[in-house]
Design an enzyme around this catalytic site. Structure first.
Site, PDB file in Angstrom:
ATOM      1  N   ARG A 107     -11.425  20.447  73.985  1.00 17.24           N
ATOM      2  CA  ARG A 107     -12.392  21.528  74.265  1.00 17.24           C
ATOM      3  C   ARG A 107     -13.517  21.023  75.177  1.00 17.24           C
ATOM      4  O   ARG A 107     -13.989  21.741  76.056  1.00 17.24           O
ATOM      5  CB  ARG A 107     -12.972  22.052  72.963  1.00 17.24           C
ATOM      6  CG  ARG A 107     -11.955  22.871  72.172  1.00 17.24           C
ATOM      7  CD  ARG A 107     -12.530  23.339  70.874  1.00 17.24           C
ATOM      8  NE  ARG A 107     -11.611  24.205  70.154  1.00 17.24           N
ATOM      9  CZ  ARG A 107     -11.923  24.888  69.066  1.00 17.24           C
ATOM     10  NH1 ARG A 107     -13.146  24.818  68.565  1.00 17.24           N
ATOM     11  NH2 ARG A 107     -11.040  25.642  68.451  1.00 17.24           N
ATOM     12  N   ASP A 160     -23.619  36.678  66.627  1.00 17.15           N
ATOM     13  CA  ASP A 160     -22.896  35.414  66.744  1.00 17.15           C
ATOM     14  C   ASP A 160     -23.735  34.463  67.591  1.00 17.15           C
ATOM     15  O   ASP A 160     -24.517  34.902  68.440  1.00 17.15           O
ATOM     16  CB  ASP A 160     -21.520  35.639  67.405  1.00 17.15           C
ATOM     17  CG  ASP A 160     -20.548  34.514  67.102  1.00 17.15           C
ATOM     18  OD1 ASP A 160     -19.663  34.700  66.252  1.00 17.15           O
ATOM     19  OD2 ASP A 160     -20.684  33.423  67.698  1.00 17.15           O
TER      20      ASP A 160
HETATM   21  C1  LIG Z   1     -13.750  32.007  62.844  1.00 18.38           C
HETATM   22  S1  LIG Z   1     -14.991  33.051  63.505  1.00 18.38           S
HETATM   23  C2  LIG Z   1     -15.143  34.258  62.214  1.00 18.38           C
HETATM   24  C3  LIG Z   1     -15.127  35.671  62.735  1.00 18.38           C
HETATM   25  C4  LIG Z   1     -15.131  36.760  61.662  1.00 18.38           C
HETATM   26  N1  LIG Z   1     -16.294  36.668  60.829  1.00 18.38           N
HETATM   27  C5  LIG Z   1     -13.876  36.717  60.835  1.00 18.38           C
HETATM   28  O1  LIG Z   1     -13.915  36.364  59.672  1.00 18.38           O
HETATM   29  O2  LIG Z   1     -12.812  37.031  61.373  1.00 18.38           O
HETATM   30  C6  LIG Z   1     -16.478  32.072  63.281  1.00 18.38           C
HETATM   31  C7  LIG Z   1     -17.629  32.538  64.155  1.00 18.38           C
HETATM   32  O3  LIG Z   1     -18.835  31.944  63.671  1.00 18.38           O
HETATM   33  C8  LIG Z   1     -19.672  31.699  64.767  1.00 18.38           C
HETATM   34  N2  LIG Z   1     -20.695  30.684  64.416  1.00 18.38           N
HETATM   35  C9  LIG Z   1     -20.530  29.356  64.212  1.00 18.38           C
HETATM   36  N3  LIG Z   1     -21.711  28.774  63.956  1.00 18.38           N
HETATM   37  C10 LIG Z   1     -22.642  29.756  63.973  1.00 18.38           C
HETATM   38  C11 LIG Z   1     -24.053  29.785  63.784  1.00 18.38           C
HETATM   39  N4  LIG Z   1     -24.767  28.677  63.520  1.00 18.38           N
HETATM   40  N5  LIG Z   1     -24.692  30.973  63.882  1.00 18.38           N
HETATM   41  C12 LIG Z   1     -23.988  32.109  64.156  1.00 18.38           C
HETATM   42  N6  LIG Z   1     -22.659  32.140  64.360  1.00 18.38           N
HETATM   43  C13 LIG Z   1     -21.988  30.991  64.265  1.00 18.38           C
HETATM   44  C14 LIG Z   1     -18.707  31.216  65.839  1.00 18.38           C
HETATM   45  O4  LIG Z   1     -19.246  31.339  67.152  1.00 18.38           O
HETATM   46  C15 LIG Z   1     -17.484  32.107  65.596  1.00 18.38           C
HETATM   47  O5  LIG Z   1     -17.482  33.227  66.448  1.00 18.38           O
END
Ligand SMILES: C[S@@+](CC[C@H](N)C(=O)[O-])C[C@H]1O[C@@H](n2cnc3c(N)ncnc32)[C@H](O)[C@@H]1O
Length: 294
Positions: free
Chosen positions: A41, A150
């Protein structure tokens, strides 16, 4: 381990600086076991900024002039996988338990607010809207909104457009596809645009869960699923009281399938089934009410 890291290109010292930075900026825990994924990445980032080596990249991204690259780096390191109607049981609780308890309040002019925290490409937020409008179509005329946030501006931008290629729409039934999406004719790949009936209900915003939350009003439901799995226990435990404060006293918190509040009692939550939490007080009051009725 050191030799393995070096032969793979990402040396231990650079990994350590980048991991410390990612943790500080976003709570993400980079673990050595995922080294090859992290390296691949980050290679895209090295190429994008024209830097040849990981030590130079680590130095740049940690420096004052690397501020905007830090956001790109976090974006590259986050996992954005999501699906429509992922973990269906939460949508069942929304439709069968939460909304029936709220509908009269809504009919009388009350507001219903849901937060999709860590919304990725928006599938969760749009699923919440579809599930809600399917259960009570009249809510289209009432005060219902979803806030979807996000840390990654790229997914927020994607979600705001509400255009999904067909391969990302597998969780959407043909009926829902017809009702809530319009086919985009011009795209090379078949894709569908969310209609304004669902799009207009969601506000997408960039927000780091570790920073201050600007929302003044409390939520009825918080979906924070498959996000905290990337955080360590310290970060997770710092979030529980904040989620609790951000929820109405009868509100619900949904986590992802492999996520748990380690000590719900201490955090002031009552476990209400798999990955489903509620304010402890509301839960106890509910139990008392139910006992009275027996
Ligand atoms: C695997 S996705 C989950 C999406 C959705 N909630 C689901 O369950 O399908 C995780 C998301 O968390 C976000 N994320 C990670 N760290 C974060 C943070 N500190 N604050 C806000 N979002 C965060 C990532 O950018 C990513 O889009």
């Amino acid at each position: 381990m050191v030799e393995k890291m070096e032969s793979a290109g990402l040396d231990e010292a650079s990994f350590k600086s980048i991991a410390e930075l990612a943790y500080k900026e976003s709570g993400l825990q980079l673990v050595a076991e995922k080294m090859s994924m992290i390296q691949s990445r980050l290679r895209h980032r090295l190429k994008a900024v024209g830097i040849d080596t990981f030590p130079s990249y680590a130095q740049f991204v940690c420096s004052e002039s690397g501020v905007s690259e830090r956001r790109e780096m976090i974006s590259a390191l986050t996992t954005n996988v999501s699906h429509f109607f992922r973990e269906q049981h939460h949508f069942d609780i929304l439709q069968d338990k939460i909304l029936p308890a709220k509908i009269d309040y809504l009919r009388q002019g009350g507001r219903f607010r849901v937060w999709s925290a860590g919304c990725s490409n928006g599938q969760e937020a749009y699923s919440i809207v579809m599930a809600t409008l399917d259960r009570y179509p009249e809510i289209a005329e009432l005060d219902f909104r979803v806030l979807a946030t996000d840390i990654d501006q790229k997914v927020v931008d994607f979600a705001s457009k509400g255009v999904y290629p067909q391969r990302l729409l597998s969780g959407v039934s043909p009926d829902r596809l017809k009702k809530y999406f319009t086919e985009c004719k011009n795209d090379s790949e078949p894709s569908f645009q969310a209609k304004s009936s669902i799009k207009s209900r969601v506000t997408f915003k960039e927000l780091n869960l570790l920073s201050d939350w600007p929302m003044k009003r409390q939520m009825d439901v918080i979906f924070c699923r498959n996000v905290i799995i990337y955080f360590d226990a310290v970060t997770q435990n710092s979030l529980w009281p904040r989620f609790k404060n951000q929820l109405k006293p009868d509100g619900y918190l949904f986590l992802g399938h492999s996520e748990r509040i380690s000590d719900p009692d201490l955090a002031g939550f009552a476990n209400q089934g798999p990955t489903t939490y509620r304010h402890k007080k509301a839960h106890e009051e509910l139990a008392r009410e139910e006992n009275k009725c027996l």
